[in-house]
Design a protein around this motif. Structure first.
Motif, PDB file in Angstrom:
ATOM      1  N   ALA A 147       3.110 -20.418 -17.887  1.00 42.79           N
ATOM      2  CA  ALA A 147       4.103 -19.333 -17.623  1.00 42.79           C
ATOM      3  C   ALA A 147       3.522 -18.044 -17.055  1.00 42.79           C
ATOM      4  N   GLN A 148       2.026 -18.299 -16.860  1.00 38.36           N
ATOM      5  CA  GLN A 148       1.204 -17.094 -16.286  1.00 38.36           C
ATOM      6  C   GLN A 148       0.575 -17.524 -14.933  1.00 38.36           C
ATOM      7  N   ARG A 149       0.726 -16.895 -13.855  1.00 34.39           N
ATOM      8  CA  ARG A 149       0.165 -17.215 -12.726  1.00 34.39           C
ATOM      9  C   ARG A 149      -1.072 -16.324 -12.603  1.00 34.39           C
ATOM     10  N   PRO A 150      -2.443 -16.969 -12.078  1.00 33.40           N
ATOM     11  CA  PRO A 150      -3.336 -16.134 -11.671  1.00 33.40           C
ATOM     12  C   PRO A 150      -3.220 -14.955 -10.617  1.00 33.40           C
ATOM     13  N   ALA A 151      -3.705 -13.901 -10.607  1.00 34.78           N
ATOM     14  CA  ALA A 151      -3.369 -12.820  -9.470  1.00 34.78           C
ATOM     15  C   ALA A 151      -4.075 -13.351  -8.348  1.00 34.78           C
ATOM     16  N   ALA A 152      -4.904 -14.204  -8.204  1.00 32.50           N
ATOM     17  CA  ALA A 152      -5.421 -14.671  -6.915  1.00 32.50           C
ATOM     18  C   ALA A 152      -4.162 -15.585  -6.271  1.00 32.50           C
ATOM     19  N   LEU A 200       1.202  -5.696   5.339  1.00 33.89           N
ATOM     20  CA  LEU A 200       0.196  -5.560   4.450  1.00 33.89           C
ATOM     21  C   LEU A 200       0.719  -5.581   2.880  1.00 33.89           C
ATOM     22  N   PHE A 201      -0.140  -5.795   1.881  1.00 36.54           N
ATOM     23  CA  PHE A 201       0.200  -5.709   0.643  1.00 36.54           C
ATOM     24  C   PHE A 201      -0.880  -5.144  -0.100  1.00 36.54           C
ATOM     25  N   GLU A 202      -0.862  -4.523  -1.328  1.00 38.15           N
ATOM     26  CA  GLU A 202      -1.840  -3.962  -2.141  1.00 38.15           C
ATOM     27  C   GLU A 202      -1.654  -4.311  -3.579  1.00 38.15           C
ATOM     28  N   THR A 203      -2.599  -4.710  -4.531  1.00 36.68           N
ATOM     29  CA  THR A 203      -2.506  -4.528  -5.972  1.00 36.68           C
ATOM     30  C   THR A 203      -3.083  -3.510  -6.381  1.00 36.68           C
ATOM     31  N   VAL A 246      -5.846   5.174 -21.928  1.00 36.40           N
ATOM     32  CA  VAL A 246      -5.986   6.791 -22.100  1.00 36.40           C
ATOM     33  C   VAL A 246      -4.843   7.361 -22.602  1.00 36.40           C
ATOM     34  N   ALA A 247      -5.217   8.033 -23.859  1.00 33.43           N
ATOM     35  CA  ALA A 247      -3.863   8.644 -24.339  1.00 33.43           C
ATOM     36  C   ALA A 247      -3.355   9.668 -23.393  1.00 33.43           C
ATOM     37  N   GLY A 248      -1.907   9.663 -23.442  1.00 31.77           N
ATOM     38  CA  GLY A 248      -1.125  10.651 -22.650  1.00 31.77           C
ATOM     39  C   GLY A 248      -0.958  10.003 -21.055  1.00 31.77           C
ATOM     40  N   PHE A 249      -1.423   8.897 -20.777  1.00 23.91           N
ATOM     41  CA  PHE A 249      -1.287   8.330 -19.545  1.00 23.91           C
ATOM     42  C   PHE A 249      -0.726   6.797 -19.579  1.00 23.91           C
ATOM     43  N   ARG A 250      -0.036   6.483 -18.832  1.00 23.79           N
ATOM     44  CA  ARG A 250       0.203   4.847 -18.596  1.00 23.79           C
ATOM     45  C   ARG A 250      -0.223   4.602 -17.371  1.00 23.79           C
ATOM     46  N   GLN A 251      -0.852   3.255 -17.307  1.00 20.71           N
ATOM     47  CA  GLN A 251      -1.409   2.992 -15.792  1.00 20.71           C
ATOM     48  C   GLN A 251      -1.033   1.401 -15.628  1.00 20.71           C
ATOM     49  N   PRO A 252       0.360   1.456 -15.214  1.00 15.74           N
ATOM     50  CA  PRO A 252       1.024   0.010 -14.864  1.00 15.74           C
ATOM     51  C   PRO A 252       0.416  -0.453 -13.605  1.00 15.74           C
ATOM     52  N   TRP A 253      -0.067  -1.960 -13.389  1.00 12.69           N
ATOM     53  CA  TRP A 253      -0.203  -2.589 -12.428  1.00 12.69           C
ATOM     54  C   TRP A 253       0.709  -2.820 -11.544  1.00 12.69           C
ATOM     55  N   LYS A 254       0.591  -2.346 -10.247  1.00  9.63           N
ATOM     56  CA  LYS A 254       1.701  -2.567  -9.330  1.00  9.63           C
ATOM     57  C   LYS A 254       1.339  -3.513  -8.129  1.00  9.63           C
ATOM     58  N   LEU A 255       2.301  -4.249  -7.602  1.00  3.42           N
ATOM     59  CA  LEU A 255       2.129  -5.119  -6.335  1.00  3.42           C
ATOM     60  C   LEU A 255       3.105  -4.172  -5.320  1.00  3.42           C
ATOM     61  N   ALA A 256       2.545  -3.793  -4.228  1.00  3.84           N
ATOM     62  CA  ALA A 256       3.487  -3.326  -3.025  1.00  3.84           C
ATOM     63  C   ALA A 256       3.104  -3.959  -1.777  1.00  3.84           C
ATOM     64  N   GLU A 309       7.762  -2.593  -4.032  1.00  7.54           N
ATOM     65  CA  GLU A 309       6.868  -2.280  -4.976  1.00  7.54           C
ATOM     66  C   GLU A 309       7.365  -2.902  -6.307  1.00  7.54           C
ATOM     67  N   LEU A 310       6.459  -4.018  -6.843  1.00  7.03           N
ATOM     68  CA  LEU A 310       7.062  -4.411  -8.054  1.00  7.03           C
ATOM     69  C   LEU A 310       6.002  -4.625  -9.257  1.00  7.03           C
ATOM     70  N   ASP A 311       6.390  -4.670 -10.236  1.00  5.89           N
ATOM     71  CA  ASP A 311       5.453  -4.744 -11.627  1.00  5.89           C
ATOM     72  C   ASP A 311       4.533  -5.996 -11.522  1.00  5.89           C
ATOM     73  N   PHE A 312       3.504  -6.109 -11.323  1.00  4.65           N
ATOM     74  CA  PHE A 312       2.492  -6.834 -10.892  1.00  4.65           C
ATOM     75  C   PHE A 312       2.381  -8.051 -12.263  1.00  4.65           C
ATOM     76  N   ASP A 313       2.320  -7.435 -13.591  1.00  4.00           N
ATOM     77  CA  ASP A 313       2.440  -8.198 -14.697  1.00  4.00           C
ATOM     78  C   ASP A 313       3.746  -9.111 -14.889  1.00  4.00           C
ATOM     79  N   LEU A 314       4.824  -8.615 -14.347  1.00  2.75           N
ATOM     80  CA  LEU A 314       5.940  -9.400 -14.349  1.00  2.75           C
ATOM     81  C   LEU A 314       6.070 -10.331 -13.221  1.00  2.75           C
ATOM     82  N   VAL A 315       5.453 -10.107 -12.252  1.00  2.00           N
ATOM     83  CA  VAL A 315       5.323 -11.170 -10.958  1.00  2.00           C
ATOM     84  C   VAL A 315       4.560 -12.164 -11.401  1.00  2.00           C
TER      85      VAL A 315
END
Length: 791
Positions: free
Chosen positions: A489-494, A567-570, A583-593, A679-685
């Motif tokens: 159920a988990q695809r590699p990012a590549a 074009l696309f970027e992760t 890092v406390a106080g910051f969220r760093q979501p992984w995006k795919l756009a 722009e999508l949440d890369f972890d969910l993609v």
């Protein structure tokens, strides 16, 4: 630091070649930046005595000389040097000698007179760039001796590139100590006996700033001959260390500085008034330095002064008015320890530097100040004569030498090989580090010349250096590796990236630091995450969306005449979140756009001029997440067109957005047409739905079309959701295949045509069952949406 190899070898007994010594020093952390011979190769050049000089009968600028080369009968040599004279001792190249530049000396006739050799200048021997005449040697030069031997020309010049923490190696003694330790050789350091005072003259010393100058030694010398010539051996060693010979007194202080690492200074004692003070500068004090620079002394500058005036910038440079000259016969010799913090940066503040400040600001051996003044005194008396008074020493609290504990096991673990306590003790003894053993632990007290030993890791570094980095094994990494199962159920990012590449997109990588305007335009972000030290003014905030970088990439491509861009970027986006991690106080979501611009298809004879639109991008996203079934709902987003934007939902959870760029930003960024972006949440993609097996029916499907009329504002997804809630079990699929608005359809209404597929896995369906299922769908649409069958 530069120095002569032959000088070093007088202080340490090693049989290593120059190249081996260079490698050994470099691997011990004393990088050899340069190793050059002091003279090029040549042979058969000897010391010669000029016996007779007469004018050449046929040449005004030539002389015929009779020369004693120590080979028996005098030799006749024709010479054009302007300074040739009877009684001079000069280098003479004998017939057959090969000089630098591949020049061979032969017996030849010069204007009719046979010449059997050549009298040489320093330039012709390759030991000077320019020369105005013959190289004149001292009167005691032995006739017939090889000039290479007499001038020690088989020497080499080392240049070390020392790190700032190794100030102890800014002297020949320090380098010799290192060579002895790492090569296992015997150091033969200079023995410095105390010079007995033969006169009673002395000058009082006062420490007014003991924190900056805790130790000051001074001695008066009288009856010195400042005009005495510096010995050739001393001049040679100074020159090969990069220091120009000035006068005997100055040369002695420079020589001791190179030899022992202790800078010294000599004042003209007749120009001093009262006691010598080491104090901080007074307001508005001025000083004319030896470099003829007049300065206003800042209040944090330590100065050496007498009772009336400042004499020198302590540890940096002396003053012109109290300096020694060739007329000086009485001097006050200084040897002191100045705290590094009191000297560091002061010389650079005034735009210059000195050998003394270079050493004092790194740390000088405060245990060697007395030894240095005794050594300099003896050399001055030997060269210039005179008599010395007693050494006056003022001393305050010296730098504390705190013991440092070393654990043998810790050293072995860090270095990666086992060292016994006996091995470590031997290495420390070789370097002269005093220690006390406590079992396998060592309590090491740094000597007075080492300012770089403060923590256990410093001692571990010493062990590694002395043992030799080349001798530390470098085994290949080993580990028990286990092949981890890749979850279905988990695809590699590549794999995700490859899917986009397969659909014509190209990957880009942008900085996470963006322009502030991008955050306002594409994210309407009022709570910016600013960088404390941005690498550029236009990259001062962290991005919360990847849209800005993609639009910038598009603009760049359009400037380069690219009419179709995919074009696309992760990458990470950055948002404030009190519960954020790591890092406390910051969220760093992984995006795919992604971004699409230009034609829907590459330009070609079979493709029209259709421009890419919302639905092309929607199809790409559905293919990217297949076989998952996505939902798309209307969205208001600051970066997107209000009527052409949608949120993307997977299993009822919002995972991103897509749509056309807002017309305002299309105009602002000067784009010919609106690009479509997502722009999508890369972890969910990457988390894909695993298909579940369903039995494939062997029986034929029944396909019916259903056309209904509904309100024009009713969304397709709403209809599909309502139909699926009441879906008969026989219906396997529903697809919209036609939308019509116009003649035959009431105003504010639209006609939708669906294809209904019905099938059973156990039997062929009856017409009555199909009709009942269709009637159930129609009733549901009429009840829920006021739909009517289209006539």
């Amino acid at each position: 630091m530069k120095f002569s190899e032959s000088w070093l070898r007088t202080l340490v007994d090693t049989q290593l070649s120059s190249e081996a010594l260079s490698h050994l020093l470099t691997m011990a952390g004393l990088e050899v930046e340069g190793l050059e011979p002091v003279a090029p190769q040549f042979n058969d050049v000897v010391v010669a005595l000029v016996l007779d000089v007469v004018k050449h009968p046929d040449a005004d600028r030539l002389n015929v000389c009779k020369v004693d080369t120590g080979r028996g009968e005098p030799t006749t040599i024709v010479c054009g040097a302007p300074n040739v004279a009877v009684g001079l001792r000069v280098p003479c190249a004998l017939p057959g000698a090969k000089l630098p530049g591949d020049f061979t000396i032969k017996i030849a006739k010069v204007r009719g007179i046979e010449s059997s050799g050549m009298l040489c200048s320093a330039k012709e021997l390759g030991i000077a760039e320019e020369a105005s005449g013959l190289l004149v040697l001292p009167a005691d030069a032995p006739v017939g001796q090889s000039i290479r031997e007499y001038l020690d020309l088989d020497d080499s010049q080392f240049e070390l590139k020392l790190t700032p923490n190794r100030a102890d190696c800014l002297s020949l003694t320090g380098v010799a100590r290192e060579v002895a330790a790492i090569a296992g050789a015997q150091a033969k350091l200079i023995e410095v006996p105390e010079v007995a005072a033969t006169i009673a003259d002395q000058r009082a010393v006062v420490l007014n700033a003991p924190d900056a100058c805790p130790l000051y030694c001074g001695r008066v010398l009288k009856g010195v001959n400042a005009k005495a010539p510096t010995p050739e051996w001393m001049k040679r060693r100074l020159e090969r260390s990069g220091i120009r010979s000035i006068s005997a007194l100055v040369d002695v202080t420079n020589y001791v500085m190179l030899e022992l690492g202790q800078p010294l200074h000599a004042f003209d004692n007749t120009k001093l008034e009262g006691a010598v003070h080491a104090r901080m500068a007074k307001p508005e004090e001025k000083l004319l330095l030896l470099n003829e620079q007049a300065i206003a002394i800042d209040a944090d500058i330590l100065v050496i002064a007498d009772d009336v005036k400042p004499l020198a910038m302590a540890g940096i440079m002396g003053g012109e008015e109290s300096g020694i000259t060739l007329e000086t016969s009485e001097l006050f010799l200084e040897s002191a320890f100045f705290a590094p913090k009191a000297i560091a940066g002061r010389a650079r503040r005034y735009g210059f530097g000195s050998d003394a400040s270079h050493r004092f600001e790194r740390g000088v051996d405060f245990g060697g100040a007395r030894r240095a003044i005794e050594r300099a005194t003896q050399l001055i008396i030997d060269i210039c004569g005179g008599a010395a008074g007693p050494v006056v020493e003022a001393k305050a609290e010296m730098p504390a030498r705190q013991p440092v504990r070393l654990r043998s096991a810790r050293a072995s673990a860090v270095i990666g090989m086992v060292f016994s306590a006996e091995q470590i003790a031997g290495l420390f003894n070789g370097l002269g580090l005093p220690f006390v053993r406590e079992g396998d632990d060592f309590l090491v007290t740094p000597p007075t010349w080492r300012f770089d030993i403060e923590i256990e890791e410093d001692l571990i570094e010493e062990i590694a250096r002395l043992h030799g980095y080349d001798n530390i094994p470098a085994p290949a990494p080993r580990g028990n590796l286990k092949m981890m199962v890749q979850p279905e159920a988990q695809r590699p990012a590549a794999r995700v990236r490859q899917l986009l590449v397969d659909r014509g997109y190209q990957e880009v990588v942008n900085f996470a630091f963006v322009e502030e305007a991008w955050e306002a335009d594409f994210a309407a972000n009022p709570d910016l995450i600013r960088l404390a030290n941005p690498i550029a003014s236009q990259m001062a905030v962290m991005r919360s969306t990847l849209f800005g970088g993609l639009i910038s990439n598009l603009v760049t491509n359009l400037k380069r005449k690219q009419s179709r861009v995919r074009l696309f970027e992760t990458g990470r986006a950055f948002q404030r979140d009190a519960q954020g991690a790591p890092v406390a106080g910051f969220r760093q979501p992984w995006k795919l756009a992604g971004l699409a611009y230009g034609g829907a298809l590459p330009e070609g004879w079979g493709s029209g001029a259709l421009k890419v639109d919302f639905f092309d991008m929607k199809g790409d996203i559905e293919a990217l997440l297949a076989p998952a079934q996505l939902r798309f709902e209307r969205l208001q987003h600051p970066a997107l067109h209000p009527g052409r934007a949608a949120k993307v939902l997977l299993d009822g959870r919002e995972i991103g957005c897509l749509g056309e760029l807002h017309p305002e930003w299309v105009q602002k960024y000067d784009l010919p047409q609106a690009p479509v972006v997502f722009e999508l949440d890369f972890d969910l993609v990457k988390a894909v739905h695993v298909p579940s097996y369903l039995e494939v029916s062997k029986f034929p499907p029944v396909i019916r079309d259903l056309a209904i009329v509904v309100d024009q504002g009713l969304g397709l997804q709403t209809l599909l959701d309502g139909m699926k809630e009441q879906l008969p079990t026989l219906v396997q699929d529903i697809q919209l295949f036609d939308v019509y608005v116009g003649k035959g359809v009431p105003e504010n209404k639209k006609s939708l045509a669906f294809r209904i597929v019905m099938q059973d896995t156990q039997r062929t369906l009856l017409d009555s069952e199909v009709d009942a299922a269709m009637q159930q769908l129609v009733s549901c649409l009429e009840r829920a949406f006021g739909a009517q069958l289209r006539a």
